[in-house]
Design a protein around this motif. Structure first.
Motif, PDB file in Angstrom:
ATOM      1  N   ILE A 132      -3.278  -5.727   1.697  1.00  9.52           N
ATOM      2  CA  ILE A 132      -3.144  -7.064   1.114  1.00  9.52           C
ATOM      3  C   ILE A 132      -1.688  -7.503   1.022  1.00  9.52           C
ATOM      4  O   ILE A 132      -1.340  -8.638   1.356  1.00  9.52           O
ATOM      5  CB  ILE A 132      -3.823  -7.123  -0.278  1.00  9.52           C
ATOM      6  N   GLU A 133      -0.788  -6.586   0.624  1.00  8.58           N
ATOM      7  CA  GLU A 133       0.620  -6.981   0.488  1.00  8.58           C
ATOM      8  C   GLU A 133       1.231  -7.292   1.850  1.00  8.58           C
ATOM      9  O   GLU A 133       1.972  -8.259   2.007  1.00  8.58           O
ATOM     10  CB  GLU A 133       1.407  -5.877  -0.223  1.00  8.58           C
ATOM     11  N   GLU A 134       0.912  -6.476   2.828  1.00  5.77           N
ATOM     12  CA  GLU A 134       1.447  -6.724   4.166  1.00  5.77           C
ATOM     13  C   GLU A 134       0.860  -7.999   4.755  1.00  5.77           C
ATOM     14  O   GLU A 134       1.575  -8.785   5.391  1.00  5.77           O
ATOM     15  CB  GLU A 134       1.151  -5.535   5.078  1.00  5.77           C
ATOM     16  N   TYR A 135      -0.434  -8.220   4.534  1.00  5.60           N
ATOM     17  CA  TYR A 135      -1.067  -9.428   5.045  1.00  5.60           C
ATOM     18  C   TYR A 135      -0.396 -10.677   4.472  1.00  5.60           C
ATOM     19  O   TYR A 135      -0.067 -11.619   5.209  1.00  5.60           O
ATOM     20  CB  TYR A 135      -2.551  -9.411   4.691  1.00  5.60           C
ATOM     21  N   LEU A 136      -0.190 -10.697   3.164  1.00  9.83           N
ATOM     22  CA  LEU A 136       0.439 -11.858   2.528  1.00  9.83           C
ATOM     23  C   LEU A 136       1.884 -12.033   2.998  1.00  9.83           C
ATOM     24  O   LEU A 136       2.349 -13.157   3.220  1.00  9.83           O
ATOM     25  CB  LEU A 136       0.385 -11.717   1.010  1.00  9.83           C
ATOM     26  N   ARG A 137       2.570 -10.929   3.166  1.00 13.43           N
ATOM     27  CA  ARG A 137       3.968 -10.993   3.600  1.00 13.43           C
ATOM     28  C   ARG A 137       4.076 -11.561   5.016  1.00 13.43           C
ATOM     29  O   ARG A 137       4.933 -12.410   5.305  1.00 13.43           O
ATOM     30  CB  ARG A 137       4.585  -9.593   3.533  1.00 13.43           C
ATOM     31  N   VAL A 138       3.216 -11.116   5.912  1.00 15.22           N
ATOM     32  CA  VAL A 138       3.236 -11.574   7.297  1.00 15.22           C
ATOM     33  C   VAL A 138       2.946 -13.070   7.376  1.00 15.22           C
ATOM     34  O   VAL A 138       3.640 -13.828   8.072  1.00 15.22           O
ATOM     35  CB  VAL A 138       2.218 -10.777   8.143  1.00 15.22           C
ATOM     36  N   HIS A 139       1.938 -13.524   6.656  1.00 18.28           N
ATOM     37  CA  HIS A 139       1.559 -14.936   6.749  1.00 18.28           C
ATOM     38  C   HIS A 139       2.548 -15.840   6.023  1.00 18.28           C
ATOM     39  O   HIS A 139       2.768 -16.974   6.448  1.00 18.28           O
ATOM     40  CB  HIS A 139       0.136 -15.130   6.222  1.00 18.28           C
ATOM     41  N   ARG A 140       3.137 -15.361   4.948  1.00 19.15           N
ATOM     42  CA  ARG A 140       4.170 -16.176   4.297  1.00 19.15           C
ATOM     43  C   ARG A 140       5.344 -16.386   5.245  1.00 19.15           C
ATOM     44  O   ARG A 140       5.861 -17.510   5.376  1.00 19.15           O
ATOM     45  CB  ARG A 140       4.631 -15.501   2.998  1.00 19.15           C
ATOM     46  N   ALA A 141       5.770 -15.323   5.913  1.00 14.08           N
ATOM     47  CA  ALA A 141       6.883 -15.445   6.850  1.00 14.08           C
ATOM     48  C   ALA A 141       6.532 -16.389   8.000  1.00 14.08           C
ATOM     49  O   ALA A 141       7.349 -17.214   8.430  1.00 14.08           O
ATOM     50  CB  ALA A 141       7.270 -14.070   7.378  1.00 14.08           C
ATOM     51  N   ALA A 145     -11.084   5.467  -0.441  1.00 15.89           N
ATOM     52  CA  ALA A 145      -9.635   5.301  -0.573  1.00 15.89           C
ATOM     53  C   ALA A 145      -9.216   4.033   0.164  1.00 15.89           C
ATOM     54  O   ALA A 145      -9.692   3.759   1.266  1.00 15.89           O
ATOM     55  CB  ALA A 145      -8.912   6.519   0.005  1.00 15.89           C
ATOM     56  N   LEU A 146      -8.325   3.262  -0.459  1.00 18.55           N
ATOM     57  CA  LEU A 146      -7.847   2.020   0.149  1.00 18.55           C
ATOM     58  C   LEU A 146      -6.410   1.785  -0.290  1.00 18.55           C
ATOM     59  O   LEU A 146      -6.133   1.608  -1.480  1.00 18.55           O
ATOM     60  CB  LEU A 146      -8.723   0.837  -0.274  1.00 18.55           C
ATOM     61  N   ASN A 147      -5.495   1.801   0.673  1.00 22.41           N
ATOM     62  CA  ASN A 147      -4.070   1.591   0.399  1.00 22.41           C
ATOM     63  C   ASN A 147      -3.796   0.095   0.409  1.00 22.41           C
ATOM     64  O   ASN A 147      -3.631  -0.513   1.460  1.00 22.41           O
ATOM     65  CB  ASN A 147      -3.219   2.311   1.449  1.00 22.41           C
ATOM     66  N   GLU A 148      -3.752  -0.501  -0.781  1.00 24.19           N
ATOM     67  CA  GLU A 148      -3.591  -1.947  -0.858  1.00 24.19           C
ATOM     68  C   GLU A 148      -2.181  -2.394  -0.482  1.00 24.19           C
ATOM     69  O   GLU A 148      -1.994  -3.516  -0.015  1.00 24.19           O
ATOM     70  CB  GLU A 148      -3.945  -2.432  -2.264  1.00 24.19           C
ATOM     71  N   SER A 149      -1.183  -1.538  -0.684  1.00 18.49           N
ATOM     72  CA  SER A 149       0.192  -1.941  -0.334  1.00 18.49           C
ATOM     73  C   SER A 149       0.346  -2.135   1.168  1.00 18.49           C
ATOM     74  O   SER A 149       1.190  -2.906   1.619  1.00 18.49           O
ATOM     75  CB  SER A 149       1.190  -0.903  -0.849  1.00 18.49           C
ATOM     76  N   SER A 150      -0.465  -1.428   1.955  1.00 16.99           N
ATOM     77  CA  SER A 150      -0.365  -1.579   3.411  1.00 16.99           C
ATOM     78  C   SER A 150      -1.456  -2.503   3.954  1.00 16.99           C
ATOM     79  O   SER A 150      -1.662  -2.563   5.158  1.00 16.99           O
ATOM     80  CB  SER A 150      -0.471  -0.213   4.091  1.00 16.99           C
TER      81      SER A 150
END
Length: 466
Positions: free
Chosen positions: A207-216, A200-205
């Motif tokens: 890859i999405e969080e990783y990209l969001r943090v680094h974009r900000a 099991a791997l929750n991608e929303s928490s």
């Protein structure tokens, strides 16, 4: 794999008709040691009747255990069928066929029969030759006459996709068949040891969080996002107020550092486009990179084979087919995927602002350091292929009586792609030198509980502290 029923011999018209329609879909790809296809034969000629005799002799000279895998031990020759086409041939009386065929087969040769299958809308029919199963106690069936493709006294054998002259080892086996020496007493047991489990791997928490943090973080470095600096707060203005020689030294060092910087040469618009492009690359590379972390959460599998008989086997090879919702991957040591740099993922773009000069002095130690010596490793004894199923190929070597083999030097993991399966089923095939047999069996691999890899992926991406 056949898509037609090979469990029943095509002795009757209905069974033969089903076989004809099935093999027409595959053409020559359907040919095996128990099946041969001919698009046409001219049975008014002795040469083409001789081809039937050759097939009958070859089918009769198979080992009983080999023949038993299909058609209840029988073999079939289908004449008048090609891939996508059922044309048939002009019907011929059985007596006219047998008159020539028996010259080569002989009265003591393999027993055989024919079935004619009508072709819709045509006077022609498909001819199916059915050869009875070979039996223990039957010696080799030699050819009894010479012709264009057959020689009196020679022994012909049907193998996968062809009928040819038997070699010395095959003749020895047929002699043993005549003496009643059958299949050796063999008994095998297979086990797959290791954690075969769904992941099991929750991608929303992740890859999405990783990209969001680094974009900000990256966008926050742009000038339009920076708060104005208070007047008189620069190092130079502070130095003008005063103060100590230490502060003056700090100013000098700071000035030197700034002199070594390369000014920012990207526009803000270009910088935002670079961030967008990096995100696209990251998403494209994510699946394969995530497998590295996933494969580090499982225990490498080991295949164990036990010989439960007193038969000594040489040059043993095994193919293990695992079917259904399962994939294989190379195992990854958890120590090698502890940081982002361990993954094959594009790094975030360089932050906005001046950067350090790329010119540097290479230490003598780096210049003089010898190149690393590659480590020699033994080739793995187990490999895998993917293609609808997982197929493991094991090179076992010798397998002693009552002995066992355990795969080594092959770090593989198996991942179930669905939860709540309970187990994965498969089948195995074993071959050995001097054994003209393929030993087969089935295996069931129980699944471990689902493993959640989300926390491990978050740790590697730096979203959670180690």
């Amino acid at each position: 794999m056949e898509d037609f029923d090979i469990s029943r011999a095509p002795r009757g018209v209905l069974a033969a008709q089903r076989l004809v329609h099935s093999v027409a879909k595959q053409g020559d790809l359907a040919e095996r040691h128990y099946l041969e296809l001919k698009s046409t034969l001219d049975l008014s000629t002795k040469a083409d009747k001789e081809k039937i005799a050759k097939f009958i002799l070859g089918a009769g000279n198979r080992m009983p255990t080999v023949a038993a895998v299909a058609f209840e031990g029988c073999a079939a020759m289908v004449i008048g069928v090609a891939q996508g086409s059922i044309t048939g041939i002009p019907p011929v009386e059985m007596m006219e066929i047998a008159k020539v065929v028996q010259q080569f087969v002989g009265a003591s040769g393999p027993t055989w029969d024919i079935v004619w299958v009508p072709v819709e809308g045509s006077a022609d029919q498909v001819l199916v030759i059915v050869v009875d199963p070979p039996q223990p106690g039957q010696g080799p069936f030699p050819c009894r006459s010479s012709g264009q493709s057959l020689t009196s006294g020679r022994i012909y054998i049907r193998v996968e996709g062809e009928t040819r002259e038997a070699n010395a080892d095959e003749v020895d086996l047929l002699v043993q068949r005549g003496l009643g020496v059958g299949r050796p007493d063999v008994d095998f047991a297979f086990d797959v040891i290791g954690a075969v489990a769904p992941i099991a791997l929750n991608e929303s928490s992740t890859i999405e969080e990783y990209l969001r943090v680094h974009r900000a973080r990256l966008l926050g470095g742009l000038p339009k996002h920076q708060p104005p600096r208070p007047a008189g707060s620069s190092v130079v203005s502070n130095a003008r107020q005063g103060i100590s020689s230490d502060t003056i030294s700090e100013v000098a060092r700071s000035a030197l550092a700034r002199a070594m910087l390369v000014p920012e040469d990207r526009t803000e618009t270009e910088f935002e486009e670079i961030i967008d492009h990096w995100e696209d690359q990251f998403r494209a590379a994510w699946d394969s990179a995530a497998w590295g972390v996933v494969a580090s959460q499982l225990t490498p599998i080991v295949v164990k084979l036990r010989n439960r008989s007193t038969t000594f086997l040489h040059d043993v090879e095994v193919r293990l087919h695992l079917e259904g919702e399962v994939v294989a991957a190379n195992y990854v040591d958890p120590d090698s995927v502890r940081n982002f740099s361990d993954l094959d993922l594009p790094a975030p773009p360089r932050p906005w602002g001046p950067r350090e000069s790329t010119h540097r002095i290479v230490p003598y130690a780096d210049i003089l350091r010898p190149p690393p010596i590659p480590r020699l490793e033994r080739p793995p004894t187990i490999t895998f292929q993917m293609g609808g199923t997982v197929e493991l190929h094991l090179r076992v070597g010798e397998l002693r009586p009552l002995g066992s083999y355990q795969s080594e030097n092959a770090l593989l993991v198996l991942v179930a792609t669905k939860e709540n399966l309970g187990s994965i089923r498969g089948r195995w095939e074993l071959t050995a030198r001097d054994h003209n047999d393929v030993y087969r069996g089935e295996i069931e691999v129980l699944l471990a509980p689902t493993i959640d890899a989300t926390s491990a992926v978050r740790r590697v991406l730096g979203l959670d502290p180690s």
